[in-house]
Enzyme design. Structure first.
Site, PDB file in Angstrom:
ATOM      1  N   ASP A   1       0.859  -1.176   0.000  1.00 44.84           N
ATOM      2  CA  ASP A   1       0.000   0.000   0.000  1.00 44.84           C
ATOM      3  C   ASP A   1       0.898   1.230   0.000  1.00 44.84           C
ATOM      4  O   ASP A   1       1.851   1.301   0.780  1.00 44.84           O
ATOM      5  CB  ASP A   1      -0.861  -0.009   1.276  1.00 44.84           C
ATOM      6  CG  ASP A   1      -2.295   0.392   1.003  1.00 44.84           C
ATOM      7  OD1 ASP A   1      -2.483   1.503   0.466  1.00 44.84           O
ATOM      8  OD2 ASP A   1      -3.204  -0.377   1.333  1.00 44.84           O
TER       9      ASP A   1
ATOM     10  N   ASP B   1      -3.105   4.673  -2.403  1.00 40.59           N
ATOM     11  CA  ASP B   1      -4.194   5.198  -1.586  1.00 40.59           C
ATOM     12  C   ASP B   1      -4.644   6.580  -2.101  1.00 40.59           C
ATOM     13  O   ASP B   1      -3.802   7.462  -2.307  1.00 40.59           O
ATOM     14  CB  ASP B   1      -3.651   5.337  -0.152  1.00 40.59           C
ATOM     15  CG  ASP B   1      -4.721   5.595   0.872  1.00 40.59           C
ATOM     16  OD1 ASP B   1      -5.528   4.694   1.123  1.00 40.59           O
ATOM     17  OD2 ASP B   1      -4.740   6.713   1.438  1.00 40.59           O
TER      18      ASP B   1
ATOM     19  N   GLU C   1      -6.368   3.943  -6.095  1.00 41.94           N
ATOM     20  CA  GLU C   1      -7.690   4.163  -5.495  1.00 41.94           C
ATOM     21  C   GLU C   1      -8.102   5.593  -5.803  1.00 41.94           C
ATOM     22  O   GLU C   1      -7.337   6.534  -5.555  1.00 41.94           O
ATOM     23  CB  GLU C   1      -7.624   3.951  -3.979  1.00 41.94           C
ATOM     24  CG  GLU C   1      -8.990   4.068  -3.334  1.00 41.94           C
ATOM     25  CD  GLU C   1      -8.935   4.413  -1.847  1.00 41.94           C
ATOM     26  OE1 GLU C   1      -9.858   4.041  -1.127  1.00 41.94           O
ATOM     27  OE2 GLU C   1      -7.976   5.080  -1.405  1.00 41.94           O
TER      28      GLU C   1
ATOM     29  N   HIS D   1     -11.099  -3.260   2.924  1.00 42.55           N
ATOM     30  CA  HIS D   1     -11.135  -2.937   4.348  1.00 42.55           C
ATOM     31  C   HIS D   1     -12.004  -1.719   4.652  1.00 42.55           C
ATOM     32  O   HIS D   1     -12.167  -1.364   5.814  1.00 42.55           O
ATOM     33  CB  HIS D   1      -9.711  -2.685   4.839  1.00 42.55           C
ATOM     34  CG  HIS D   1      -9.073  -1.521   4.146  1.00 42.55           C
ATOM     35  ND1 HIS D   1      -8.755  -1.533   2.806  1.00 42.55           N
ATOM     36  CD2 HIS D   1      -8.734  -0.287   4.591  1.00 42.55           C
ATOM     37  CE1 HIS D   1      -8.251  -0.376   2.464  1.00 42.55           C
ATOM     38  NE2 HIS D   1      -8.223   0.413   3.527  1.00 42.55           N
ATOM     39  N   ASP D   2     -12.542  -1.069   3.619  1.00 41.72           N
ATOM     40  CA  ASP D   2     -13.403   0.103   3.814  1.00 41.72           C
ATOM     41  C   ASP D   2     -14.874  -0.193   3.534  1.00 41.72           C
ATOM     42  O   ASP D   2     -15.722   0.684   3.709  1.00 41.72           O
ATOM     43  CB  ASP D   2     -12.971   1.243   2.877  1.00 41.72           C
ATOM     44  CG  ASP D   2     -11.592   1.777   3.181  1.00 41.72           C
ATOM     45  OD1 ASP D   2     -11.177   1.733   4.365  1.00 41.72           O
ATOM     46  OD2 ASP D   2     -10.915   2.236   2.238  1.00 41.72           O
TER      47      ASP D   2
HETATM   48  C1  NOJ Z   1      -8.357   5.097   1.768  1.00 45.51           C
HETATM   49  C2  NOJ Z   1      -8.062   3.899   2.612  1.00 45.51           C
HETATM   50  O1  NOJ Z   1      -8.499   2.749   1.961  1.00 45.51           O
HETATM   51  C3  NOJ Z   1      -8.734   4.138   3.935  1.00 45.51           C
HETATM   52  O2  NOJ Z   1      -8.760   3.015   4.755  1.00 45.51           O
HETATM   53  C4  NOJ Z   1      -8.048   5.298   4.591  1.00 45.51           C
HETATM   54  O3  NOJ Z   1      -8.732   5.637   5.781  1.00 45.51           O
HETATM   55  C5  NOJ Z   1      -8.000   6.531   3.691  1.00 45.51           C
HETATM   56  N1  NOJ Z   1      -7.695   6.223   2.333  1.00 45.51           N
HETATM   57  C6  NOJ Z   1      -6.984   7.508   4.191  1.00 45.51           C
HETATM   58  O4  NOJ Z   1      -5.691   7.014   3.972  1.00 45.51           O
END
Ligand code: NOJ
Length: 561
Positions: A97, A204, A263, A337-338
């Protein structure tokens, strides 16, 4: 296919919740090393590791204070080297990541930048208070932006009398990519990791790195304290593509055949095509959010729920399939994970339909064109956490949202319901390895309680059961590896308006793969006009004895003709 990652399947590990080798209740690198047989048996090609870098853990490691060291919570650099070797030894790759829109406020760069005279002041966005408003009081922030974790995106620093920008938590200050020294420091760090053996990066929120200057107020968002939470104000800035190209050249992403996925908030298919075009030299693929925002009220927060209308989901996925058919490449995901667990979200996690609906959701995703991602636990049909009390939540976004929404007068049951359905903690409960009290995750007290349903839903049981979600995912991955039509075939959506059926074909060199899936709890007649190829072979299905012309609740079939 030239790029190896186009025929790969990725498995995401969220280390904190994967497997704990030392009994402190938090997953770690040695825990991962001990579990590689599971990944091998599943057949995945790539592991994406969520952050294991040194971090104060304000956002579970997405707040990094040292990019070139491992946090002691997770182990050591030597453990990581061993993991890389162990994966490579099994023919798997490792993707790290890359969190470089922001650092931790405890990163030495930021600590130095707190001094207005330091050479690093300009590495972050420091701005004076709004004119005419008392510094440090509400409304004195340089712009009206809200942070993704609620509240103003600016933090006042009384020592210098200025504010710094943080689009996420106040412990995640945004780096200023306009400064070439910042960019060179990031590229040097990436090279350091590639030299150490990593095979690529998941980037990210990468489309936040270029900000439109000067930073300016946006339209206030409805219902959230008058701040502007509209990502359109901060995404896809004017220098994004320039920065990505520069990064590619500086890290040798093309020559070294590195895996990259960015992302991106608010990315549409046109943007994605540009960023992932073969000759763009920008990204291998992007993660869009479009299909995972179809169950929220447009324009409001993700916790403002709306039932999914299946034709919307089909239309969206089809748009991406068609839009990137000739140029660019898709990433395919339900979970990370989100996001809440897909079987609880778009499936049915009741005892009756959990297994079948998890398999069917896996089928419709994995047989699309693109690179599929499996998030830990998805392959055994793990469900949402089932929390009913705010005290049970650990996630910063969930906790902050609760405070903001309840103080704005939203009824508590409504807020808790939004969290139960959408909180990121749904994805973060420990992986359920077996039926033992700690679910085989930890011998200590897990940082987030294991789901009590681990007694029946766990990896040991799933691996031992040929009819499990695990073996279904294994077969889907095998199909991708075996059949060119799965990797390359052209996509066509069938029955776009049907509210229960998800049907599509993939075509290649005169052959047709047909996917028929019932995404509902009621039986469905297969529409007469839907052409099942004559003499089609049933490659994979959820039911042992499929009834011709009818799909049972949540049934799916994959046919090759
Ligand atoms: C996206 C990540 O997937 C998430 O888990 C994170 O809180 C935010 N970006 C900030 O880095």
């Amino acid at each position: 296919m030239a790029e190896w990652w186009k025929s790969s399947v990725v498995y995401q590990i969220y280390p904190r919740s994967f497997s704990d080798s030392d009994g402190d209740g938090i997953g770690d690198l040695r825990g991962i090393i001990e579990r590689l047989d599971h990944l091998d048996e599943l057949g995945v090609d790539v592991v994406w590791l969520s952050p294991i870098y040194r971090s104060p853990q304000d956002d579970n490691g997405y707040d990094i204070s040292d990019y070139t060291d491992v946090d002691p919570l997770f182990g050591t650099l030597e453990d990581l080297d061993e993991l890389i070797q162990a994966l490579h030894g099994r023919g798997m790759k490792l993707v790290m990541d890359l969190v470089v829109n922001h650092t931790s406020d405890e990163h030495p760069w930021f600590i130095e930048s707190r001094d207005p005279d330091s050479a690093k002041r300009d590495w972050y966005f420091w701005r004076p208070p709004r004119e005419g408003v008392e510094p440090g009081t509400p409304g004195a922030e340089p712009t009206n932006w809200g942070s993704y974790f609620m509240g103003p995106a600016w933090e006042y620093d009384p020592a210098s009398g200025e504010y710094f920008l943080h689009l996420f938590s106040r412990k995640q200050p945004d780096l200023n990519w306009e400064n070439p020294e910042v960019r060179q420091a990031v590229y040097a760090m990436m090279n350091w990791w590639v030299d150490r053996g990593v095979d690529g990066f998941r980037m990210d929120v990468i489309n936040l790195i270029s900000k439109t200057l000067p930073l300016a107020d946006g339209e206030p968002s409805p219902g959230l304290g008058g701040l502007c939470y509209d990502p359109a104000t901060v995404v896809n800035g004017p220098r994004l593509e320039e920065f990505l190209k520069e990064m590619n050249a500086a890290v040798g992403i093309g020559e070294r055949q590195l895996f990259t996925v960015g992302e991106m908030l608010m990315v549409d298919v046109e943007h994605a095509r540009r960023y992932t075009a073969a000759d763009a030299g920008e990204l291998g693929m992007v993660f869009t959010f479009e299909h995972v925002t179809l169950d929220q009220q447009p324009g409001l927060s993700k916790f403002d729920l709306k039932p999914l209308h299946l034709p919307d989901l089909k239309a969206n996925l089809a748009q991406w399939q068609e839009g990137l058919a000739d140029e660019g490449w898709n990433s395919l995901y339900w979970n990370n994970h989100d996001q809440p667990r897909i079987v609880s979200r778009f499936g049915d996690d009741s005892e009756q339909y959990r297994v079948t609906s998890a398999k069917t959701l896996g089928t419709v995703l994995h047989l699309l064109r693109g690179t599929p991602y499996v998030y830990q636990g998805e392959e055994i049909g793990m469900t949402n956490a089932g929390y009913t009390d705010i005290e049970q939540y650990a996630d910063i976004e969930s906790v902050n949202y609760y405070a903001l929404a309840t103080s704005a007068g939203l009824p508590v049951p409504e807020v808790l319901n939004g969290l139960a359905v959408k909180s990121r903690d749904n994805a973060r409960t420990p992986v359920q390895w077996d039926a033992s009290p700690g679910a085989g995750f930890s011998t200590g007290v897990p940082w987030l309680p294991v789901n009590p349903n681990h007694r029946s839903i766990n990896a040991a049981a799933a691996r031992a059961d040929a009819g499990s979600v695990f073996h279904h995912y294994r077969r889907l991955i095998e199909l991708r590896h075996r059949l060119e039509i799965v990797r390359e075939g052209r996509f066509a959506l069938l029955e776009p308006d049907h509210e229960q059926l998800f049907a599509y074909t993939r075509s290649l060199e005169g052959r047709t793969l047909l996917v028929l899936a019932n995404l509902s709890g009621q039986a469905v007649d297969v529409p007469a006009g839907l052409s099942v190829p004559p003499d089609a072979e049933l490659l994979l299905g959820t039911h042992a004895e499929p009834e011709p012309g009818v799909l049972a609740p949540w049934e799916s079939r994959v046919l090759l003709g």
